[in-house]
Design an enzyme around this catalytic site. Structure first.
Site, PDB file in Angstrom:
ATOM      1  N   CYS A   1      15.341  12.289 -10.441  1.00  0.00           N
ATOM      2  CA  CYS A   1      13.889  12.241 -10.373  1.00  0.00           C
ATOM      3  C   CYS A   1      13.300  12.524 -11.758  1.00  0.00           C
ATOM      4  O   CYS A   1      13.611  13.546 -12.357  1.00  0.00           O
ATOM      5  CB  CYS A   1      13.397  13.277  -9.360  1.00  0.00           C
ATOM      6  SG  CYS A   1      11.608  13.481  -9.400  1.00  0.00           S
TER       7      CYS A   1
ATOM      8  N   CYS B   1      13.648  11.312  -4.300  1.00  0.00           N
ATOM      9  CA  CYS B   1      13.896  12.590  -4.946  1.00  0.00           C
ATOM     10  C   CYS B   1      14.287  13.593  -3.862  1.00  0.00           C
ATOM     11  O   CYS B   1      13.640  13.668  -2.819  1.00  0.00           O
ATOM     12  CB  CYS B   1      12.623  13.043  -5.648  1.00  0.00           C
ATOM     13  SG  CYS B   1      12.630  14.784  -6.069  1.00  0.00           S
TER      14      CYS B   1
ATOM     15  N   LYS C   1     -15.197 -15.428   5.584  1.00  0.00           N
ATOM     16  CA  LYS C   1     -15.072 -13.978   5.449  1.00  0.00           C
ATOM     17  C   LYS C   1     -15.695 -13.615   4.106  1.00  0.00           C
ATOM     18  O   LYS C   1     -15.171 -13.967   3.050  1.00  0.00           O
ATOM     19  CB  LYS C   1     -13.601 -13.557   5.495  1.00  0.00           C
ATOM     20  CG  LYS C   1     -13.414 -12.062   5.404  1.00  0.00           C
ATOM     21  CD  LYS C   1     -11.976 -11.685   5.747  1.00  0.00           C
ATOM     22  CE  LYS C   1     -11.797 -10.192   5.872  1.00  0.00           C
ATOM     23  NZ  LYS C   1     -12.118  -9.439   4.668  1.00  0.00           N
TER      24      LYS C   1
ATOM     25  N   LYS D   1      -6.635 -15.425   5.579  1.00  0.00           N
ATOM     26  CA  LYS D   1      -6.917 -15.207   4.156  1.00  0.00           C
ATOM     27  C   LYS D   1      -6.566 -16.430   3.315  1.00  0.00           C
ATOM     28  O   LYS D   1      -5.639 -17.166   3.629  1.00  0.00           O
ATOM     29  CB  LYS D   1      -6.105 -14.000   3.645  1.00  0.00           C
ATOM     30  CG  LYS D   1      -6.457 -12.672   4.284  1.00  0.00           C
ATOM     31  CD  LYS D   1      -7.905 -12.345   4.074  1.00  0.00           C
ATOM     32  CE  LYS D   1      -8.254 -10.949   3.717  1.00  0.00           C
ATOM     33  NZ  LYS D   1      -7.419 -10.011   3.147  1.00  0.00           N
TER      34      LYS D   1
ATOM     35  N   TYR E   1     -23.172 -10.775  11.007  1.00  0.00           N
ATOM     36  CA  TYR E   1     -22.135 -11.484  11.755  1.00  0.00           C
ATOM     37  C   TYR E   1     -21.629 -10.727  12.975  1.00  0.00           C
ATOM     38  O   TYR E   1     -20.732 -11.187  13.670  1.00  0.00           O
ATOM     39  CB  TYR E   1     -20.959 -11.854  10.853  1.00  0.00           C
ATOM     40  CG  TYR E   1     -20.380 -10.700  10.060  1.00  0.00           C
ATOM     41  CD1 TYR E   1     -19.777  -9.624  10.689  1.00  0.00           C
ATOM     42  CD2 TYR E   1     -20.437 -10.698   8.664  1.00  0.00           C
ATOM     43  CE1 TYR E   1     -19.255  -8.564   9.973  1.00  0.00           C
ATOM     44  CE2 TYR E   1     -19.919  -9.645   7.939  1.00  0.00           C
ATOM     45  CZ  TYR E   1     -19.331  -8.582   8.600  1.00  0.00           C
ATOM     46  OH  TYR E   1     -18.822  -7.537   7.885  1.00  0.00           O
TER      47      TYR E   1
ATOM     48  N   ASP F   1     -16.798 -11.617   0.929  1.00  0.00           N
ATOM     49  CA  ASP F   1     -16.139 -10.557   0.168  1.00  0.00           C
ATOM     50  C   ASP F   1     -17.187  -9.586  -0.379  1.00  0.00           C
ATOM     51  O   ASP F   1     -17.553  -9.632  -1.542  1.00  0.00           O
ATOM     52  CB  ASP F   1     -15.322 -11.188  -0.971  1.00  0.00           C
ATOM     53  CG  ASP F   1     -14.303 -10.217  -1.527  1.00  0.00           C
ATOM     54  OD1 ASP F   1     -14.157  -9.112  -0.957  1.00  0.00           O
ATOM     55  OD2 ASP F   1     -13.650 -10.560  -2.527  1.00  0.00           O
TER      56      ASP F   1
HETATM   57  S1  IVH Z   1     -16.163  -9.412  11.918  1.00  0.00           S
HETATM   58  C1  IVH Z   1     -14.350  -5.803  14.536  1.00  0.00           C
HETATM   59  N1  IVH Z   1     -16.901 -11.318  10.297  1.00  0.00           N
HETATM   60  O1  IVH Z   1     -14.101  -8.013   6.750  1.00  0.00           O
HETATM   61  C2  IVH Z   1     -14.431  -6.435  13.195  1.00  0.00           C
HETATM   62  N2  IVH Z   1     -16.053  -9.320   9.329  1.00  0.00           N
HETATM   63  O2  IVH Z   1     -11.363  -7.068   7.050  1.00  0.00           O
HETATM   64  C3  IVH Z   1     -15.750  -7.071  12.949  1.00  0.00           C
HETATM   65  N3  IVH Z   1     -16.077  -9.313   6.884  1.00  0.00           N
HETATM   66  O3  IVH Z   1     -14.865  -4.774   7.796  1.00  0.00           O
HETATM   67  C4  IVH Z   1     -15.798  -7.737  11.661  1.00  0.00           C
HETATM   68  N4  IVH Z   1     -16.957 -11.306   6.628  1.00  0.00           N
HETATM   69  O4  IVH Z   1     -16.519  -5.966   6.254  1.00  0.00           O
HETATM   70  C5  IVH Z   1     -16.382 -10.086  10.387  1.00  0.00           C
HETATM   71  N5  IVH Z   1     -17.653 -13.071   8.993  1.00  0.00           N
HETATM   72  C6  IVH Z   1     -17.139 -11.854   9.094  1.00  0.00           C
HETATM   73  C7  IVH Z   1     -16.822 -11.087   7.951  1.00  0.00           C
HETATM   74  C8  IVH Z   1     -16.266  -9.821   8.108  1.00  0.00           C
HETATM   75  C9  IVH Z   1     -16.495 -10.229   6.006  1.00  0.00           C
HETATM   76  C10 IVH Z   1     -15.476  -8.017   6.511  1.00  0.00           C
HETATM   77  C11 IVH Z   1     -16.014  -6.815   7.234  1.00  0.00           C
HETATM   78  C12 IVH Z   1     -14.827  -6.155   7.871  1.00  0.00           C
HETATM   79  C13 IVH Z   1     -13.711  -6.704   7.048  1.00  0.00           C
HETATM   80  C14 IVH Z   1     -12.429  -6.679   7.830  1.00  0.00           C
END
Ligand code: IVH
Length: 705
Positions: A429, A447, A128, A324, A236, A130
């Site tokens: 408050c 509050c 994933k 994560k 991706y 960043d």
């Molecule tokens: S697939 C329908 N693959 O993570 C969702 N997302 O937390 C399709 N991201 O908005 C996303 N690496 O910006 C996918 N290998 C990966 C990814 C990825 C980073 C991000 C992307 C997404 C966010 C979701």
């Protein structure tokens, strides 16, 4: 160049294709002209192409493109990015934090698809990245538009900037006529370090991390700045396509690679949770040496036909999840505890910390949630941090995971100063001195001042103008605070009378710091723009407790119009057909329903909402493309055992065809689908004379046999 065809003789398809090509050529010429010393094209050629473009547009006005070169004045800085709707929504991903969550993900998918534990089910696993997501549209192989994710439905048009990224092909060969490629824009560690050095040398502020640097670089109004920044791109995923690009996720990625995109080399095919977790560990072990930031591993169901069946929840796909990496940690001193008051009156304690770097980001605030959390108990009353309380002056361990607000994981009792005393949570408050009350079973003290509490009023207004709500350009948190302080606005309706009250004079607004003629007029225009508002946004904007963006959209889809929604709000909680209908809506539980009932029963709140809607034209919610669906708009109830698909899939399917699925039978039910073992619901349907089908009858009705 061959002699161009006379415009009058162009077919529509030829015109469309030529406009796409011209948009590409002119945009490239623009950024080359403004970005480099050597322009690619003479002024005369440039002007000629621009005239040709305008000529075709005049002859085929309906083919004029959203990124039409006629609308663009070079690629020089504009007031802001134009907004572009995504043909297919850009969603986020659900999260898994522990190994067990990966097993649970697989189990839930099998359950949805009705697969037993032994049936083969493959997943892809990949890092994933960043960075920030980007959608790039190609028509007939030409890059025609690139957009950020924005709120998922509408993004920002960053086409000129995306064209400067070398990983992004301008032209594709052998691509489908329409292909929207999605992926992540990011910056490598080496490039980030060099950029920050240069930033400091030039007297600019360095970026906190590569992701901020990538986002800041892509979202430059001047594409020449983006060009100078070393951005990269991994593909991706995909959005709109005119034809399928593959049958599996892995093959689709191969196809993107063959088209010239960078795809991540650590993408693997896994046979199930054990292999997925093993690949996750492998990627985690290599994390530090990859040269770019990743924050987890994404798992996706490999078979695209299964992805299609699994579909989406309101904001996340059912067929993918992000696993994560564990949070990052650091020790620092807690200097003080502040109390913030939110829009629903919640008193939220915030830890002010001696600044410390956690995973590359400087952290100086952390959430302390509520008073129990400070004393060492979580929401369920269970002991946390071994029961250690948190005191001003303590050394605390801060952790942050991804985007979430940093939290406090631990307290170093050995370093606790003798002078440190237990923290006493305020009972009034701090913003309006009303009593702050904690109700039985609620971890949060609130509050009781309602709209007389300036903090609540301002937070409500800030929420009202925020991105998922009215999203008014030029009216952000800062301006709202200023206007509230000066008594210009005290509730949402006041925003829509600002123009009448101040436009003629203008002077008052212009006299303010930061406002001139142009920005004042722009603000009034931006407000006017939002007088027409989709129902879901309006419901969300009201800021009713527990009613988030997803819930608001569900409510909007269910009730359709504002009038129907308001008329259907139950008078009391817990009983009656309206209550049953409300809690029967997918995603609406008793908690949200109670909150809605309470809000609509409060006279002040109702009056304030009524004053607001007088200024608005509220767009009815439209179910996605259910033309010709035999069940669009009908209320369907499923009962008994379904044999061909799980209850969840049946429900998702019915909803995608525009039906409302309810959990209970009432006079409003149009259709009952009863499998074997149907009991009281079938009986009630018979009594009410409601049409009842068995599963095969249902599948035949929706054309799924
Ligand atoms: S697939 C329908 N693959 O993570 C969702 N997302 O937390 C399709 N991201 O908005 C996303 N690496 O910006 C996918 N290998 C990966 C990814 C990825 C980073 C991000 C992307 C997404 C966010 C979701």
């Amino acid at each position: 160049m061959t002699e161009p065809i006379n415009i009058k003789e162009l077919t529509k398809a030829q015109a469309r294709q030529e406009l796409a090509q011209l948009a590409g050529i002119l945009a490239r010429a623009n950024s080359a002209y403004h970005g480099a010393d050597a322009p690619e094209m003479s002024d005369a050629d440039y002007d000629q192409l621009k005239r040709r473009n305008a000529g075709i547009e005049a002859h085929f006005p309906d083919l004029k493109r959203p990124d039409s070169p006629s609308e663009q004045v070079g690629s020089r800085a504009q007031d802001g990015f134009s907004k572009v709707p995504h043909a297919v929504r850009m969603l986020s991903l659900g999260n898994a934090f522990e190994d067990a969550d990966v097993g649970a993900f697989d189990t839930s998918i099998r359950k949805f698809l009705g697969l037993d534990a032994k049936a083969s089910l493959q997943y892809t696993a990949e890092p994933k990245i960043d960075g920030l997501s980007l959608s790039i549209c190609y028509e007939h192989g030409q890059l025609v538009q690139a957009a950020t994710r924005g709120d998922g439905a509408v993004g920002e048009n960053v086409t000129a900037n995306a064209r400067t990224i070398r990983d992004i092909p301008q032209v594709l060969e052998n691509a489908p006529a329409v292909l929207e490629v999605r992926g992540e824009v990011y910056m490598s560690h080496a490039d980030f370090t060099a950029l920050n050095k240069a930033q400091i040398k030039a007297g600019n502020k360095p970026f906190a991390n590569p992701r901020n640097a990538a986002a800041g670089s892509l979202r430059q109004l001047d594409a020449t700045i983006t060009r100078a920044r070393p951005l990269r791109f991994f593909a991706y995923a995909w959005g709109e396509i005119s034809e399928p690009i593959a049958q599996t996720q892995l093959k689709a990625i191969d196809r993107l690679a063959a088209l010239g995109f960078c795809v991540n080399p650590l993408t693997a095919l896994c046979d199930g949770p054990d292999q997925m977790i093993a690949h996750y560990r492998g990627i985690e072990a290599r994390r530090a040496t990859l040269g770019y930031d990743i924050d987890g591993v994404v798992y996706k169901v490999n078979d695209l036909a299964l992805q299609e069946r699994l579909g989406f929840r309101s904001t996340t796909p059912r067929w993918a999840i992000a696993h994560k990496f564990p949070a990052e940690l650091a020790w620092t001193r807690l200097e003080s505890i502040d109390i913030q008051v939110g829009r629903t009156g919640a008193l939220s304690p915030v830890a002010r910390l001696a600044p410390v770097t956690v995973g590359g980001v400087v952290v100086s605030n952390a959430t302390l949630h509520n008073e129990d959390y400070i004393t060492g108990r979580d929401a369920t009353g269970t002991t946390i941090r071994d029961g250690k309380d948190i005191r001003v002056g303590d050394w605390v361990q801060v952790y942050r995971a991804g985007d979430v607000i940093p939290k406090i994981a631990d307290v170093d009792m050995g370093k606790r100063p003798d002078s440190a005393v237990p923290y006493v949570f305020p009972k009034i408050c701090p913003k309006c001195q009303s009593d702050a009350i904690r109700e039985e079973g609620d971890a949060v003290r609130r509050c009781s001042g309602g709209m007389i509490c300036p903090a609540q009023a301002v937070e409500k207004l800030k929420h009202f103008v925020s991105r998922g709500a009215f999203d008014i350009d030029g009216l952000g948190a800062k301006q709202v605070e200023q206007f509230y302080k000066d008594d210009w606005i005290s509730e949402p309706a006041d925003i829509f009378t600002l123009k009448d009250r101040f436009a003629t004079g203008l002077q008052q607004l212009k006299n303010r710091e930061g406002w001139g003629d142009k920005s004042a007029l722009n603000l009034f225009d931006a407000i006017d723009d939002k007088r027409r508002i989709p129902l879901g946004r309006l419901i969300f904007a009201l800021g009713i407790r527990h009613v988030g963006e997803a819930g608001s959209n569900m409510l909007a889809l269910h009730y359709g119009t504002w009038l129907a929604f308001v008329a259907a709000m139950p008078k009391a909680t817990g009983e009656g057909a309206q209550w049953e209908e409300l809690i029967g809506i997918d995603g609406v539980g008793a908690v949200m329903a109670t909150s809605l009932v309470t809000a609509f029963a409060q006279e002040n709140e109702r009056a304030s909402i009524n004053r607001l809607v007088e200024h608005l034209q509220i767009e009815a919610a439209q179910r996605p493309d259910t033309d010709g669906s035999p069940v669009a708009g009908k209320t369907v109830v499923f009962t008994g055992t379904l044999e061909k698909m799980s209850r969840a899939e049946a429900k998702a399917r019915a909803e995608s065809l525009g039906a409302k699925v309810s959990g209970s039978v009432s006079a409003k039910t149009d259709l009952l689908v009863a499998g074997p073992g149907a009991g009281s619901k079938a009986k009630k349907a018979r009594e009410l004379g409601i049409e009842t089908l068995d599963e095969d009858g249902w599948l035949a009705l929706i054309g799924a046999t």
